[in-house]
Design a protein around this motif. Structure first.
Motif, short mmCIF file in Angstrom:
data_model
loop_
_atom_site.label_atom_id
_atom_site.label_comp_id
_atom_site.label_asym_id
_atom_site.label_seq_id
_atom_site.Cartn_x
_atom_site.Cartn_y
_atom_site.Cartn_z
N ARG A 122 3.96 18.12 4.84
CA ARG A 122 4.88 17.60 4.06
C ARG A 122 5.41 16.00 4.70
O ARG A 122 6.06 15.05 3.72
N ALA A 123 6.43 16.92 5.48
CA ALA A 123 6.78 15.43 7.00
C ALA A 123 6.67 14.63 7.43
O ALA A 123 7.34 13.46 7.40
N GLU A 124 5.19 15.04 7.54
CA GLU A 124 4.29 13.25 7.69
C GLU A 124 4.26 12.54 6.16
O GLU A 124 4.23 11.44 6.56
N ASN A 125 4.07 12.64 5.46
CA ASN A 125 3.48 12.09 3.78
C ASN A 125 4.85 13.22 2.43
O ASN A 125 3.98 13.65 2.23
N PRO A 126 6.14 12.81 2.71
CA PRO A 126 6.48 13.52 0.67
C PRO A 126 5.96 12.78 0.03
O PRO A 126 6.24 13.39 -1.01
N ASN A 127 4.82 12.01 -0.26
CA ASN A 127 4.31 11.75 -1.01
C ASN A 127 2.87 12.57 -1.87
O ASN A 127 2.01 12.22 -1.22
N ASN A 128 3.41 13.40 -1.69
CA ASN A 128 1.65 14.67 -1.79
C ASN A 128 1.73 15.75 -3.46
O ASN A 128 3.18 15.95 -3.66
N THR B 241 3.09 13.14 -11.28
CA THR B 241 3.40 11.55 -11.29
C THR B 241 3.43 11.65 -9.75
O THR B 241 5.05 11.69 -9.54
N VAL B 242 3.32 10.96 -8.42
CA VAL B 242 3.81 10.62 -7.20
C VAL B 242 4.33 9.38 -6.66
O VAL B 242 3.18 8.52 -6.45
N ALA B 243 5.32 9.56 -6.94
CA ALA B 243 5.87 7.52 -6.34
C ALA B 243 5.76 6.83 -7.10
O ALA B 243 4.76 5.45 -6.68
N GLY B 244 5.60 7.15 -8.30
CA GLY B 244 5.07 6.22 -9.08
C GLY B 244 2.97 6.24 -9.56
O GLY B 244 2.52 5.66 -10.02
N VAL B 245 2.50 6.75 -8.94
CA VAL B 245 1.11 7.19 -9.17
C VAL B 245 1.01 8.47 -9.66
O VAL B 245 1.54 9.28 -8.83
N GLU C 131 0.90 -0.96 -0.28
CA GLU C 131 0.10 0.43 0.33
C GLU C 131 0.26 1.09 0.37
O GLU C 131 1.61 1.36 0.60
N LEU C 132 0.21 2.06 -0.09
CA LEU C 132 1.02 3.70 -0.63
C LEU C 132 0.24 4.82 -0.61
O LEU C 132 -0.76 4.51 -0.92
N LYS C 133 0.35 6.04 0.32
CA LYS C 133 -0.54 6.50 0.84
C LYS C 133 -0.07 8.30 0.05
O LYS C 133 1.33 8.34 -0.16
N PHE D 7 -5.06 9.57 -0.15
CA PHE D 7 -6.00 8.27 -0.75
C PHE D 7 -4.51 7.60 -0.01
O PHE D 7 -3.67 7.37 -0.54
N VAL D 8 -5.38 5.98 0.03
CA VAL D 8 -4.51 5.00 0.30
C VAL D 8 -4.86 4.15 -0.78
O VAL D 8 -5.32 3.30 -0.99
N LEU D 9 -3.59 3.14 -2.07
CA LEU D 9 -3.99 2.96 -2.76
C LEU D 9 -2.87 1.60 -3.12
O LEU D 9 -1.71 1.33 -2.23
N GLU D 10 -3.36 0.50 -3.08
CA GLU D 10 -2.11 -0.10 -4.34
C GLU D 10 -2.25 -0.97 -5.65
O GLU D 10 -2.54 -0.40 -6.23
#
Length: 556
Positions: free
Chosen positions: A66-72, A165-169, A25-27, A281-284
């Motif tokens: 952003r510090a909590e989640n760099p994928n933003n 595109t963020v972390a491949g998403v 999973e990725l957020k 958004f939580v993705l898989e």
């Protein structure tokens, strides 16, 4: 060696199996602001007091998220380059030395690292030259899928969407702007642009994205409210257009931490940088390529007294802030008595009469409509500065005169009177202020006398409506002064929409107010009491409610 190959093969197969079954999973986090309206400093320019709002404080919240989640990714939903004197002085008079043609909000948003901004209706307030200048200052795209260009126009088109595109998403953000701009702005402010239905534009853009880009997440970023026809069409987009995962929206200055309509998650941050919107958004992984959304949530992160202002953003805004402060501090008139606006929406006020006086003077209209936009206005007896006069009218509206009649006036007053609830029993108990009607949509009329009877249901409250001392007949022709938003029918004032516009002010209403009192030197000392709420018990109840809620409803 064979054992090693077998182990590696088994590991790869296990990894593929994990991906295909959705084990990794990725957020992704969407951060959003809307309706910043030039609020860069945490400061109320009209009271000269600190305020819990603004982009400098929002920047601190953004850093933490952003510090909590760099994928933003970070977006704004428009109405950005108009509002506070910090922006207004820059737009109308030029910037401070060395910053003459650099928009302060764009400079601050560049430093924060915005990814995209939706075009708001107020981006057009200062004309196409100023819009193009601010847009050129931005290091991020301005987007809107329902603003096109007319044939042969030389204006620069807006991109319909933004991709990141963020972390491949792969994320697509589709911009939508309220299409009412031609009803609110003079033609020269939008010449070359055309505006279409938001629903149609989103349908077309999603089809295009599906063919070309195949995004994993589709977000609509709308400068339009939740309910209210063409101006506020977010509900229609959410329920009528398939393929949308989420909508973040603005324009109506309300807030919505999270609302689910079918499969679509909706969120509205508060205006002026009062809160930061966050969607997670939580993705898989989806098969051998792409991603699917497993869950999505949203929340609003409020700015508080303890939220530190980002020093870099304060430094960017400081020259513009100081220029605005010098301008606002200029004394121009006198107040013969102490005046304040806390009760301006429940009884006639000399401060609203001051606006009406200006509108009738310049428009030569028979009847004038005006609102109390700022319940914090307080003018002590004595010298009056531009700050205090400007505080009476905080928006960049223009004054229009429409051809109308007595029925139009009565219908407008009935619409305005929806601001109140109907009395129960003896009217001594509330609540009598209707929370479903935003305060700045409560208009008062000058040039007529009338009463608002709260024992009657909405639509039947205006009584003793008189013009020049006689009952106002429905068929009496009248020239009616309203702002450009009312002329377009906003706030439920549909009776004005489509009426012939016979005059437009060359300047904004706030500038007319400043000009008038700079020349005439004296504000009204007392209201003329041309309207009142009845019965008396209802008025007393409204006064208590207004005084108790003055802080919470300020500028709403």
């Amino acid at each position: 060696m064979g054992t090693l190959r077998a182990f590696l093969a088994a590991s790869i197969l296990a990894s593929l199996g994990c991906s295909m079954s959705g084990g990794a999973e990725l957020k992704i986090t969407l951060l959003a602001t809307t309706d910043l309206h030039g609020n860069l400093f945490p400061y109320d320019y009209y009271s000269a007091q600190p305020a819990e709002r603004g982009l400098a404080k929002i920047a601190t919240l953004i850093k933490a998220a952003r510090a909590e989640n760099p994928n933003n990714l970070l977006i704004d939903c428009g109405d950005t380059i108009q509002g506070t004197p910090l922006e207004a002085v820059y737009q109308e008079k030029g910037g401070p030395p060395g910053f003459e043609h650099q928009d302060p909000m764009m400079l601050a948003m560049n430093a924060i690292g915005y990814d995209a901004m939706v075009v708001g209706n107020h981006e057009f307030n200062f004309g196409l030259k100023n819009l193009a200048q601010a847009r050129g200052d931005a290091h991020f795209p301005w987007i809107s899928s329902n603003i096109g260009i007319t044939e042969g126009a030389t204006v620069k088109p807006f991109a319909p969407y933004f991709l990141k595109t963020v972390a491949g998403v792969k994320i697509a953000v589709i911009g939508i702007t309220t299409p009412m701009i031609p009803t609110w702005e003079p033609e020269e402010h939008y010449h070359g642009y055309r505006f279409e239905s938001g629903v149609d534009a989103v349908k077309r853009t999603i089809a295009e994205l599906g063919e070309r880009e195949h995004p994993d997440i589709v977000i609509v970023a709308a400068h339009a409210g939740l309910d209210g026809g063409r101006e506020n069409m977010v509900r229609e987009i959410a329920t009528e257009v398939p393929g949308i995962n989420a909508i973040v929206f603005g324009h109506s200055h309300q807030q919505q931490a999270g609302l689910q309509l079918g499969e679509v998650l909706l969120m509205q941050p508060k205006n002026w940088g009062i809160s930061l919107g966050q969607m997670d958004f939580v993705l898989e992984p989806k098969g051998t390529s792409g991603w699917k959304i497993v869950s999505k949530t949203s929340r609003l992160i409020p700015v508080t007294r303890d939220t530190a202002a980002d020093p870099e953003i304060l430094e960017i805004g400081r020259p513009y802030h100081e220029l605005a402060e010098r301008y606002l501090g200029t004394p121009v008139a006198q107040a013969p008595a102490s005046l304040d606006a806390r009760l301006a929406r429940v009884e006639d006020s000399a401060l609203i009469d001051a606006i009406q006086q200006v509108q009738l003077f310049y428009s030569k209209a028979d009847v004038s409509f005006a609102s109390s936009f700022n319940l914090r206005v307080s003018v002590p007896e004595g010298p009056v500065t531009i700050r205090q006069i400007a505080a009476l009218y905080i928006y960049e509206n223009q004054l229009y005169v429409v051809e109308g009649d007595g029925k139009m006036v009565r219908d407008a007053l009935e619409n305005s009177a929806r601001y109140y609830n109907t009395c129960a029993s003896d009217c001594s108990h509330g609540p009598l202020i209707n929370p479903q009607v935003v305060g700045f949509n409560y208009d008062m009329a000058q040039g007529v006398d009338y009463e608002i009877d709260l024992t009657q249901p909405a639509g039947h409250r205006i009584r003793n409506l008189r013009w020049h001392g006689k009952p106002l007949e429905d068929n009496q022709p009248l020239r009616i002064a309203v702002n450009n938003y009312r002329a377009g029918g906003s706030g439920g004032y549909s009776m004005f929409r489509g009426a012939k516009i016979v005059w437009r002010s060359p300047d904004e209403i706030r500038d007319l107010v400043i000009q008038y009192y700079t020349e005439h030197k004296t504000l009204p000392a007392h209201p003329d009491n041309n309207w009142r709420v009845v019965p008396e018990a209802a008025l007393r109840t409204l006064e208590r409610e207004a005084l108790a809620g003055a802080q919470s409803v300020t500028l709403q």
